[in-house]
Design a protein around this motif. Structure first.
Motif, mmCIF file in Angstrom:
data_model
loop_
_atom_site.group_PDB
_atom_site.id
_atom_site.type_symbol
_atom_site.label_atom_id
_atom_site.label_comp_id
_atom_site.label_asym_id
_atom_site.label_seq_id
_atom_site.Cartn_x
_atom_site.Cartn_y
_atom_site.Cartn_z
ATOM 1 N N HIS A 8 73.067 -42.912 -17.482
ATOM 2 C CA HIS A 8 73.700 -43.928 -18.318
ATOM 3 C C HIS A 8 74.299 -45.080 -17.515
ATOM 4 O O HIS A 8 74.152 -46.243 -17.865
ATOM 5 C CB HIS A 8 74.796 -43.288 -19.187
ATOM 6 C CG HIS A 8 75.314 -44.214 -20.234
ATOM 7 N ND1 HIS A 8 76.486 -44.921 -20.082
ATOM 8 C CD2 HIS A 8 74.804 -44.570 -21.424
ATOM 9 C CE1 HIS A 8 76.673 -45.670 -21.153
ATOM 10 N NE2 HIS A 8 75.666 -45.470 -21.988
ATOM 11 N N GLN A 11 73.333 -45.265 -11.805
ATOM 12 C CA GLN A 11 73.404 -44.826 -10.410
ATOM 13 C C GLN A 11 72.120 -44.084 -10.009
ATOM 14 O O GLN A 11 71.592 -44.289 -8.919
ATOM 15 C CB GLN A 11 74.622 -43.905 -10.250
ATOM 16 C CG GLN A 11 74.848 -43.435 -8.847
ATOM 17 C CD GLN A 11 76.212 -42.771 -8.691
ATOM 18 O OE1 GLN A 11 76.957 -43.142 -7.801
ATOM 19 N NE2 GLN A 11 76.533 -41.822 -9.558
ATOM 20 N N CYS A 73 78.469 -40.495 -14.556
ATOM 21 C CA CYS A 73 78.373 -40.499 -16.028
ATOM 22 C C CYS A 73 77.963 -39.154 -16.615
ATOM 23 O O CYS A 73 78.038 -38.966 -17.832
ATOM 24 C CB CYS A 73 77.435 -41.606 -16.503
ATOM 25 S SG CYS A 73 75.694 -41.324 -16.120
#
Ligand SMILES: [Zn+2]
Length: 110
Positions: A8, A11, A73
């Motif tokens: 999300h 990364q 996330c």
């Protein structure tokens, strides 16, 4: 065809080659909790855009798979097997999941 996806926050970003014909819904103890729809990609066709990205790894049971997730996330993007990658198709950017058949896999019994 090249598919791109990410967690999300972005990364963990990846791409892989594949002709997606279906999506696998597995009923094992972890897939049912993730709600992931999977595609088995050849590890040689799968590429992390930032190999240094901070990824968590989780293994259980026979420890044949490393379940990868973003430490920021929390999204589970893929799992690493021996020579193959189980990609979470819900992380793809431009792919219509409704365009492929969902195939049930009885991972709970496997
Ligand atoms: Zn993330």
């Amino acid at each position: 065809m090249t598919h791109r996806g990410s967690c999300h926050c972005g990364q963990i970003a990846f791409e892989f080659e594949g002709d997606l014909k279906n999506a696998v819904s597995c009923n094992c103890s972890i897939c049912s909790r993730k709600g992931a729809l999977l595609w088995a990609a050849d590890a040689a066709q799968f590429r992390l855009l930032d190999p240094q990205a901070a990824m968590g790894a989780y293994a259980f049971n026979k420890r044949e798979l490393q379940h990868r997730f973003c430490t920021t996330c929390g999204i589970h993007t893929h799992a690493e097997g021996d020579g193959w990658i189980a990609v979470n198709l819900r992380c793809l950017e431009e792919f219509d999941l409704a365009s492929v058949e969902v195939v049930n896999f009885d991972g709970r019994s496997a």
